[in-house]
Design a protein around this motif. Structure first.
Motif, PDB file in Angstrom:
ATOM      1  N   VAL A 240       0.837  -1.203   0.000  1.00  0.00           N
ATOM      2  CA  VAL A 240       0.000   0.000   0.000  1.00  0.00           C
ATOM      3  C   VAL A 240       0.874   1.256   0.000  1.00  0.00           C
ATOM      4  CG1 VAL A 240      -1.708   1.328   1.299  1.00  0.00           C
ATOM      5  CG2 VAL A 240      -1.957  -1.147   1.092  1.00  0.00           C
ATOM      6  N   PHE A 241       1.942   1.241   0.807  1.00  0.00           N
ATOM      7  CA  PHE A 241       2.881   2.366   0.809  1.00  0.00           C
ATOM      8  C   PHE A 241       3.453   2.595  -0.595  1.00  0.00           C
ATOM      9  CE2 PHE A 241       3.716   2.296   5.553  1.00  0.00           C
ATOM     10  CZ  PHE A 241       3.380   3.626   5.742  1.00  0.00           C
ATOM     11  N   LEU A 242       3.827   1.505  -1.254  1.00  0.00           N
ATOM     12  CA  LEU A 242       4.388   1.597  -2.601  1.00  0.00           C
ATOM     13  C   LEU A 242       3.373   2.197  -3.576  1.00  0.00           C
ATOM     14  CD1 LEU A 242       6.568   0.999  -4.718  1.00  0.00           C
ATOM     15  CD2 LEU A 242       5.612  -1.327  -4.908  1.00  0.00           C
ATOM     16  N   GLY A 243       2.125   1.727  -3.487  1.00  0.00           N
ATOM     17  CA  GLY A 243       1.083   2.248  -4.367  1.00  0.00           C
ATOM     18  C   GLY A 243       0.846   3.730  -4.164  1.00  0.00           C
ATOM     19  N   ALA A 244       0.833   4.172  -2.894  1.00  0.00           N
ATOM     20  CA  ALA A 244       0.639   5.595  -2.608  1.00  0.00           C
ATOM     21  C   ALA A 244       1.794   6.412  -3.183  1.00  0.00           C
ATOM     22  CB  ALA A 244       0.516   5.810  -1.099  1.00  0.00           C
ATOM     23  N   GLY A 245       3.011   5.873  -3.091  1.00  0.00           N
ATOM     24  CA  GLY A 245       4.166   6.582  -3.641  1.00  0.00           C
ATOM     25  C   GLY A 245       4.118   6.677  -5.154  1.00  0.00           C
ATOM     26  N   LEU A 246       3.710   5.593  -5.811  1.00  0.00           N
ATOM     27  CA  LEU A 246       3.608   5.604  -7.274  1.00  0.00           C
ATOM     28  C   LEU A 246       2.536   6.593  -7.737  1.00  0.00           C
ATOM     29  CD1 LEU A 246       3.854   1.785  -8.084  1.00  0.00           C
ATOM     30  CD2 LEU A 246       5.573   3.539  -8.571  1.00  0.00           C
ATOM     31  N   LEU A 247       1.411   6.613  -7.019  1.00  0.00           N
ATOM     32  CA  LEU A 247       0.336   7.538  -7.369  1.00  0.00           C
ATOM     33  C   LEU A 247       0.803   8.985  -7.230  1.00  0.00           C
ATOM     34  CD1 LEU A 247      -2.609   8.112  -8.110  1.00  0.00           C
ATOM     35  CD2 LEU A 247      -3.195   7.868  -5.684  1.00  0.00           C
ATOM     36  N   ALA A 248       1.493   9.282  -6.131  1.00  0.00           N
ATOM     37  CA  ALA A 248       1.992  10.646  -5.915  1.00  0.00           C
ATOM     38  C   ALA A 248       3.035  11.021  -6.968  1.00  0.00           C
ATOM     39  CB  ALA A 248       2.582  10.771  -4.508  1.00  0.00           C
ATOM     40  N   LEU A 249       3.943  10.094  -7.283  1.00  0.00           N
ATOM     41  CA  LEU A 249       4.981  10.373  -8.275  1.00  0.00           C
ATOM     42  C   LEU A 249       4.376  10.610  -9.657  1.00  0.00           C
ATOM     43  CD1 LEU A 249       7.989  10.559  -8.989  1.00  0.00           C
ATOM     44  CD2 LEU A 249       7.979   8.071  -9.331  1.00  0.00           C
ATOM     45  N   GLY A 250       3.300   9.881  -9.964  1.00  0.00           N
ATOM     46  CA  GLY A 250       2.660  10.029 -11.263  1.00  0.00           C
ATOM     47  C   GLY A 250       2.075  11.403 -11.512  1.00  0.00           C
ATOM     48  N   LEU A 251       1.883  12.174 -10.456  1.00  0.00           N
ATOM     49  CA  LEU A 251       1.331  13.523 -10.604  1.00  0.00           C
ATOM     50  C   LEU A 251       2.368  14.514 -11.117  1.00  0.00           C
ATOM     51  CD1 LEU A 251      -0.643  13.711  -7.226  1.00  0.00           C
ATOM     52  CD2 LEU A 251      -1.549  13.111  -9.479  1.00  0.00           C
ATOM     53  N   PHE A 252       3.648  14.167 -11.008  1.00  0.00           N
ATOM     54  CA  PHE A 252       4.718  15.114 -11.335  1.00  0.00           C
ATOM     55  C   PHE A 252       5.436  14.795 -12.641  1.00  0.00           C
ATOM     56  CE2 PHE A 252       4.125  15.242  -6.772  1.00  0.00           C
ATOM     57  CZ  PHE A 252       4.126  16.589  -6.482  1.00  0.00           C
ATOM     58  N   VAL A 253       5.136  13.680 -13.261  1.00  0.00           N
ATOM     59  CA  VAL A 253       5.824  13.288 -14.494  1.00  0.00           C
ATOM     60  C   VAL A 253       4.893  13.496 -15.685  1.00  0.00           C
ATOM     61  CG1 VAL A 253       7.276  11.643 -13.258  1.00  0.00           C
ATOM     62  CG2 VAL A 253       5.117  10.872 -14.253  1.00  0.00           C
ATOM     63  N   PRO A 254       5.409  13.515 -16.917  1.00  0.00           N
ATOM     64  CA  PRO A 254       4.583  13.848 -18.088  1.00  0.00           C
ATOM     65  C   PRO A 254       3.432  12.873 -18.314  1.00  0.00           C
ATOM     66  CG  PRO A 254       6.921  13.993 -18.619  1.00  0.00           C
ATOM     67  CD  PRO A 254       6.838  13.357 -17.275  1.00  0.00           C
ATOM     68  N   ILE A 255       2.255  13.424 -18.645  1.00  0.00           N
ATOM     69  CA  ILE A 255       1.115  12.595 -19.028  1.00  0.00           C
ATOM     70  C   ILE A 255       0.700  12.834 -20.479  1.00  0.00           C
ATOM     71  CG2 ILE A 255       0.206  12.417 -16.680  1.00  0.00           C
ATOM     72  CD1 ILE A 255      -1.920  14.523 -17.495  1.00  0.00           C
ATOM     73  N   VAL A 256       1.122  13.957 -21.070  1.00  0.00           N
ATOM     74  CA  VAL A 256       0.778  14.243 -22.459  1.00  0.00           C
ATOM     75  C   VAL A 256       1.792  15.212 -23.039  1.00  0.00           C
ATOM     76  CG1 VAL A 256      -0.735  16.202 -21.917  1.00  0.00           C
ATOM     77  CG2 VAL A 256      -1.119  14.899 -24.024  1.00  0.00           C
ATOM     78  N   GLN A 257       2.042  15.087 -24.331  1.00  0.00           N
ATOM     79  CA  GLN A 257       2.895  16.032 -25.044  1.00  0.00           C
ATOM     80  C   GLN A 257       2.060  16.753 -26.085  1.00  0.00           C
ATOM     81  OE1 GLN A 257       6.824  14.799 -26.185  1.00  0.00           O
ATOM     82  NE2 GLN A 257       6.773  15.961 -28.071  1.00  0.00           N
ATOM     83  N   LEU A 258       2.167  18.091 -26.104  1.00  0.00           N
ATOM     84  CA  LEU A 258       1.365  18.924 -26.994  1.00  0.00           C
ATOM     85  C   LEU A 258       2.263  19.748 -27.904  1.00  0.00           C
ATOM     86  CD1 LEU A 258      -1.207  20.281 -24.376  1.00  0.00           C
ATOM     87  CD2 LEU A 258      -1.553  18.406 -25.973  1.00  0.00           C
TER      88      LEU A 258
END
Length: 321
Positions: free
Chosen positions: A7-25
């Motif tokens: 669960v700790f790992l999942g929370a960390g991955l979710l938080a990290l995913g907010l700061f890395v690229p999700i789309v290129q325009l």
């Protein structure tokens, strides 16, 4: 690995995913959920991830199931919202170049839109939280009371995030770029990037007198996605008395002999983008987030690092005046 650690790992991955690229325009570059906009979505998702981690810290990992589900619902809604926005941008772009003599060459610009690896982290984070919580529930020998605060908190955060996405979508529908016919009737230029029509004389005069590009730097930079590429950074100041919805900047690149060999257009200010960024108001300054830059991937190797010039190519006034 214990379920608590999962669960700790999942929370960390979710938080990290907010700061890395999700789309290129096109002309904007890569965008993350935390892209410096005014949206509260990343903060709400970060709070949900924090709730899941808090449950694991209290050794109540099975209570992280609802925060995991809530985060999953928000991530799915965020993805759908992004697809709707991209479809709208593509449609408006195609309309804006319909009568342009260079339309064939410009049509490929929207092909540069691509989803990025941040979605993998977001999905992995949600899945890992849910998996750890479910496994903990299966292996738990005693029925310890669930944490009602975590349940209520995750539901409230998810509802707030979904409500904002719906509200934001309504704002987009209410503030869509005018159609070509409406644009021509009003005498104003379109806010869609890539259009080559001449801007109004009023906008041209304001642009020449009041919009300033400064602190221009360019050098080879290391990009997480593209390796070593020419990187450009600058600031834009609005010295006038009107808010700007769009500011497009052209950067010209020179070789060692001072000959112009390439140019790139960038959109530092664009209120019609993914994040509903605010306009550049009178007296305000736009600058990149710390540590970020514009990647100019198509600039040839003959470019002499540091040799660039920049000018404001186009502006559009904000409806707020």
């Amino acid at each position: 690995m214990t379920n608590r650690a999962i669960v700790f790992l999942g929370a960390g991955l979710l938080a990290l995913g907010l700061f890395v690229p999700i789309v290129q325009l096109p002309m904007v570059g890569v965008v993350s959920v935390f892209a410096g906009g005014t949206s509260p979505i990343p903060y709400l998702l970060l709070a949900i991830a924090g709730l899941a981690a808090f449950m694991a810290f209290k050794e109540q990992s099975r209570d992280a199931f609802l925060p995991g589900i809530s985060a999953g619902v928000v991530v799915v809604a965020l993805f759908i919202n992004l697809q709707i926005r991209l479809a709208g941008m593509r449609s408006q772009f195609e309309e804006s170049i319909a009568d342009n003599p260079f339309a064939q060459g410009m049509a490929g610009m929207m092909d540069n839109v691509s989803l990025q690896w941040g979605w993998l982290l977001l999905i992995a984070g949600v899945g890992t939280i849910i998996y750890g919580a479910v496994q903990e529930g299966k292996e738990s020998e005693n029925e310890a009371p669930t944490d009602q605060l975590a349940k209520v908190g995750s539901i409230v955060l998810a509802v707030a995030a979904l409500g904002w996405l719906v509200y934001q979508s309504d704002l987009v529908q209410g503030s869509q770029t005018p159609t070509r016919a409406e644009t021509e009737e009003s005498g104003e230029a379109s806010t869609i990037f890539g259009k080559e029509d001449a801007i109004s004389s009023e906008a041209a005069q304001y642009m020449a007198q009041n919009v300033e590009v400064y602190d221009l730097t360019a050098s080879y930079q290391d990009s997480m996605l593209d390796g070593r590429v020419p990187g450009v950074d600058f600031k834009v100041r609005n010295n006038g008395d009107r808010s700007l919805a769009t500011v497009e900047v052209t950067v010209v690149f020179y070789d060692a002999d001072g000959k112009a060999i390439a140019e790139e257009d960038f959109l530092p200010v664009f209120t019609g983008g993914f994040d509903n960024d605010p306009p550049l108001r009178p007296g305000y300054i736009w600058q990149q987030e710390r540590g970020r830059f514009y990647a100019a991937k198509s600039v040839p190797d003959e470019w002499e690092s540091g040799k660039v010039t920049a000018k404001v190519k186009r502006i559009e006034f904000s409806p707020e005046g």
